[in-house]
Scaffold this motif. Sequence first.
Motif, short mmCIF file in Angstrom:
data_model
loop_
_atom_site.label_atom_id
_atom_site.label_comp_id
_atom_site.label_asym_id
_atom_site.label_seq_id
_atom_site.Cartn_x
_atom_site.Cartn_y
_atom_site.Cartn_z
N ARG A 16 0.87 -1.28 -0.04
CA ARG A 16 -0.04 -0.16 -0.16
C ARG A 16 0.77 1.33 0.00
O ARG A 16 0.17 2.34 -0.03
CB ARG A 16 -0.93 0.18 1.24
N GLY A 17 2.32 1.21 0.06
CA GLY A 17 3.10 2.15 0.14
C GLY A 17 3.12 3.16 -1.17
O GLY A 17 3.34 4.44 -1.06
N ALA A 18 2.68 2.73 -2.18
CA ALA A 18 2.36 3.29 -3.52
C ALA A 18 1.28 4.68 -3.25
O ALA A 18 1.35 5.70 -3.73
CB ALA A 18 1.85 2.65 -4.51
N PHE A 192 2.18 16.30 8.76
CA PHE A 192 1.29 15.40 7.88
C PHE A 192 1.48 13.95 8.05
O PHE A 192 2.74 13.61 7.94
CB PHE A 192 1.46 15.60 6.52
N ALA A 193 0.66 13.05 8.55
CA ALA A 193 0.93 11.45 8.71
C ALA A 193 0.15 10.96 7.55
O ALA A 193 -1.16 10.90 7.76
CB ALA A 193 0.32 11.39 10.24
N LEU A 194 1.00 10.25 6.78
CA LEU A 194 0.56 9.40 5.70
C LEU A 194 0.20 7.99 6.14
O LEU A 194 1.37 7.21 6.32
CB LEU A 194 1.27 9.45 4.46
N ASP A 195 -0.93 7.73 6.55
CA ASP A 195 -1.51 6.28 7.32
C ASP A 195 -1.90 5.47 6.38
O ASP A 195 -3.06 5.72 5.67
CB ASP A 195 -2.30 6.67 8.46
N ILE A 196 -1.03 4.22 6.03
CA ILE A 196 -1.63 3.09 5.24
C ILE A 196 -1.97 1.98 6.04
O ILE A 196 -2.08 0.98 5.13
CB ILE A 196 -0.53 3.04 4.03
N SER A 197 -1.98 2.14 7.20
CA SER A 197 -2.41 0.74 7.87
C SER A 197 -3.80 0.36 7.50
O SER A 197 -4.61 1.41 6.96
CB SER A 197 -2.44 1.04 9.47
N PRO A 248 -11.28 -2.61 -2.91
CA PRO A 248 -10.98 -3.34 -1.90
C PRO A 248 -9.94 -3.31 -1.27
O PRO A 248 -8.68 -2.86 -2.13
CB PRO A 248 -11.30 -4.76 -2.45
N PRO A 249 -9.55 -3.42 0.09
CA PRO A 249 -8.10 -3.49 0.84
C PRO A 249 -7.14 -4.35 -0.07
O PRO A 249 -7.37 -5.23 -0.67
CB PRO A 249 -8.44 -3.87 1.95
N VAL A 250 -6.02 -3.45 -0.05
CA VAL A 250 -4.78 -4.33 -0.84
C VAL A 250 -3.86 -5.00 0.40
O VAL A 250 -3.46 -4.23 1.50
CB VAL A 250 -3.78 -3.41 -1.48
N ILE A 262 -1.19 4.97 -6.64
CA ILE A 262 -0.53 6.25 -6.78
C ILE A 262 -1.65 7.19 -6.96
O ILE A 262 -1.81 8.29 -6.14
CB ILE A 262 0.78 6.37 -7.58
N PRO A 263 -2.49 7.24 -8.12
CA PRO A 263 -3.51 8.21 -8.33
C PRO A 263 -4.53 8.13 -7.12
O PRO A 263 -5.14 9.35 -6.89
CB PRO A 263 -4.02 8.05 -9.70
N ALA A 264 -4.53 7.01 -6.60
CA ALA A 264 -5.82 7.10 -5.53
C ALA A 264 -5.07 7.83 -4.26
O ALA A 264 -5.90 8.66 -3.59
CB ALA A 264 -6.23 5.59 -5.19
#
Length: 297
Positions: A16-18, A192-197, A248-250, A262-264
């Motif tokens: 999900r890092g993208a 700015f916290a970029l949270d992909i949990s 759906p979740p990755v 990336i666009p999301a």
Amino acid sequence: MGEKRLAFVLSGGGGRGALQVGAMKALIEEGFRPKMLVGTSIGAANSAFFAMGPPEIQLERLEEIWEEVRNINLLPHNLLRVAFRILNSRFHYHPDYKARELLSRYMPDPEIRFGDIKKVELYVVATDLLRGSLRVYGTDPEEKVLDGVWASSTLPPWMPPIVTEGEMLMDGGLVSNLPIQVAISRGATEIFALDISEPKALDPKSRGFGPFLSRVFNAVEKRQIELEMALSEAYGVPVHRIWLRVEPPVETWDFRHSPELIPAGYRIAKEYLEQMRRRKRPWLSVFLQRAKALLRK
């Protein structure tokens, strides 16, 4: 008034890092330039590459990296097979060479040290299993960036812990998946916290060891983030937590979806920033609502 020190804090989350790449692109376009980058796991890798040069150029490079990663079976998703081969006395087998080679290849210089990065401060977070604590790379300018990123990203069973004299290091997400505390301790004044949990919604009736472990990790991660957000409030440091989620979740091991992610991430961050502007200018929001109402008449 002291110096303003904006930090980008990037969580772990594997494939999900993208999403973080797209989100950082949106932030840079809106004029937010960090003086500090703090990352855990895949967030550490994204932070390190981003810190290596001008933001716009490095974001383009990150997109290229993520495009290449999607075509590599970076983290084999058959965990049972991976774990079995490791536990079956085959400790020489670890599918980590691809990740290590990729990190080395895209790092401008594998020998680059944290002190060589001048435009921003970079910190990456690993877990020290022997001490049961955070291991923060970047406080010592002589430490190698590649060593820090590798320690922060070392995730069993895919990659064995890194054992050195007095340390056993692995993925920083075990103790701080969204390392807000580190940013505050290093002097960040806004974050700015970029949270992909991605907490998994499990069926309450689910049984077995897998669902049990998922619940344990979800509970620990959720509690960690709550505590770090509470700490930011106690210190009066504003945190803009942008939760980058898709449906759906990755899965963590799945690196195949960068063209969509990336666009999301860009879109989610743009929407968050628009909401920020509206909160700061409530009169404008009221005016626009009234104007729309008049136009509908």
